[in-house]
Motif scaffolding. Structure first.
Motif, mmCIF file in Angstrom:
data_model
loop_
_atom_site.group_PDB
_atom_site.id
_atom_site.type_symbol
_atom_site.label_atom_id
_atom_site.label_comp_id
_atom_site.label_asym_id
_atom_site.label_seq_id
_atom_site.Cartn_x
_atom_site.Cartn_y
_atom_site.Cartn_z
ATOM 1 N N GLU A 1 0.986 -1.266 -0.073
ATOM 2 C CA GLU A 1 0.036 0.028 0.065
ATOM 3 C C GLU A 1 0.834 1.192 0.012
ATOM 4 N N TYR B 1 -3.470 8.152 -10.162
ATOM 5 C CA TYR B 1 -3.970 6.961 -9.836
ATOM 6 C C TYR B 1 -3.342 5.825 -10.760
ATOM 7 N N ALA C 1 0.277 5.594 -9.274
ATOM 8 C CA ALA C 1 0.306 5.022 -7.845
ATOM 9 C C ALA C 1 -0.100 3.327 -8.112
ATOM 10 N N ALA C 2 -0.946 2.887 -8.919
ATOM 11 C CA ALA C 2 -1.378 1.579 -9.065
ATOM 12 C C ALA C 2 -0.122 0.724 -9.527
ATOM 13 N N THR D 1 -7.675 0.217 -16.419
ATOM 14 C CA THR D 1 -8.063 0.905 -15.361
ATOM 15 C C THR D 1 -9.800 1.585 -15.503
ATOM 16 N N ARG E 1 -4.502 7.062 -1.727
ATOM 17 C CA ARG E 1 -3.632 5.726 -1.115
ATOM 18 C C ARG E 1 -3.950 4.529 -2.129
ATOM 19 N N CYS E 2 -3.143 3.907 -2.446
ATOM 20 C CA CYS E 2 -3.062 2.578 -3.475
ATOM 21 C C CYS E 2 -2.910 1.434 -2.873
ATOM 22 N N ALA F 1 -5.025 -3.441 -8.318
ATOM 23 C CA ALA F 1 -4.716 -2.436 -7.351
ATOM 24 C C ALA F 1 -6.022 -1.517 -7.282
ATOM 25 N N GLU F 2 -6.236 -0.905 -6.171
ATOM 26 C CA GLU F 2 -7.488 -0.295 -5.815
ATOM 27 C C GLU F 2 -6.764 1.465 -5.265
ATOM 28 N N CYS F 3 -7.290 2.324 -5.833
ATOM 29 C CA CYS F 3 -6.960 3.663 -5.382
ATOM 30 C C CYS F 3 -8.086 4.136 -4.560
ATOM 31 N N HIS G 1 -10.051 1.361 -9.971
ATOM 32 C CA HIS G 1 -9.771 -0.096 -9.830
ATOM 33 C C HIS G 1 -8.873 -0.455 -11.121
ATOM 34 N N HIS G 2 -7.879 -1.236 -10.958
ATOM 35 C CA HIS G 2 -6.824 -1.464 -11.822
ATOM 36 C C HIS G 2 -6.465 -3.100 -11.976
#
Length: 141
Positions: free
Chosen positions: A35, A56, A59-60, A85, A97-98, A114-116, A125-126
């Motif tokens: 995270e 986003y 970060a992911a 994404t 936060r991711c 991954a989720e931001c 959502h990635h």
């Protein structure tokens, strides 16, 4: 699982301009999980004061890169192969936060999500796929 600490991953982020310029830092990690937090910086705003989608995605991608390192070690050379994404909301003048998680660690590919979040709101959502690379920069056989 290699023994990797939050401080080692934060040192790695500080060593590279592409992560240092965002002020990103690791908050927590686990086996195949990481995270990160990206502080709000006005230079990443879109017109209207909304945090740009590129933040986003960045970060992911970085969170997943680090999540892989929790499984394969700091010297792992895996690289992004694909990323999809879904933007589900927006952040406005607030940190992100991711959270990334490895779902499948294959011989050639690593797949995960991954989720931001902005506060407690899910904003993206990635799904990610990384190619595992050998020490010579070539794909795994």
């Amino acid at each position: 699982m290699p023994s990797i600490s939050v401080s080692q991953l934060n040192d790695l982020l500080a060593d590279h301009e592409f992560t240092r310029r965002t002020g990103m830092r690791v908050l927590s990690l686990g086996d195949g999980e990481c995270e990160v937090e990206v502080p709000y910086l006005p230079e990443f705003d879109r017109p209207g004061g909304i945090v740009s989608g590129q933040v986003y995605n960045h970060a992911a991608d970085v969170a997943f890169w680090l999540a892989i390192k929790t499984r394969l070690g700091l010297d792992d050379g895996s690289v992004t192969s694909s990323m999809t994404t879904a933007f589900l909301g927006s952040a406005s003048r607030e940190p992100l936060r991711c959270r990334a998680r490895v779902l499948r660690l294959g011989r050639r590919l690593v797949y995960g999500t991954a989720e931001c979040l902005a506060g407690e709101r899910l904003v993206a959502h990635h799904t990610l796929t990384y190619a595992r690379m050998g020490a010579d920069g070539q794909g795994q056989a």
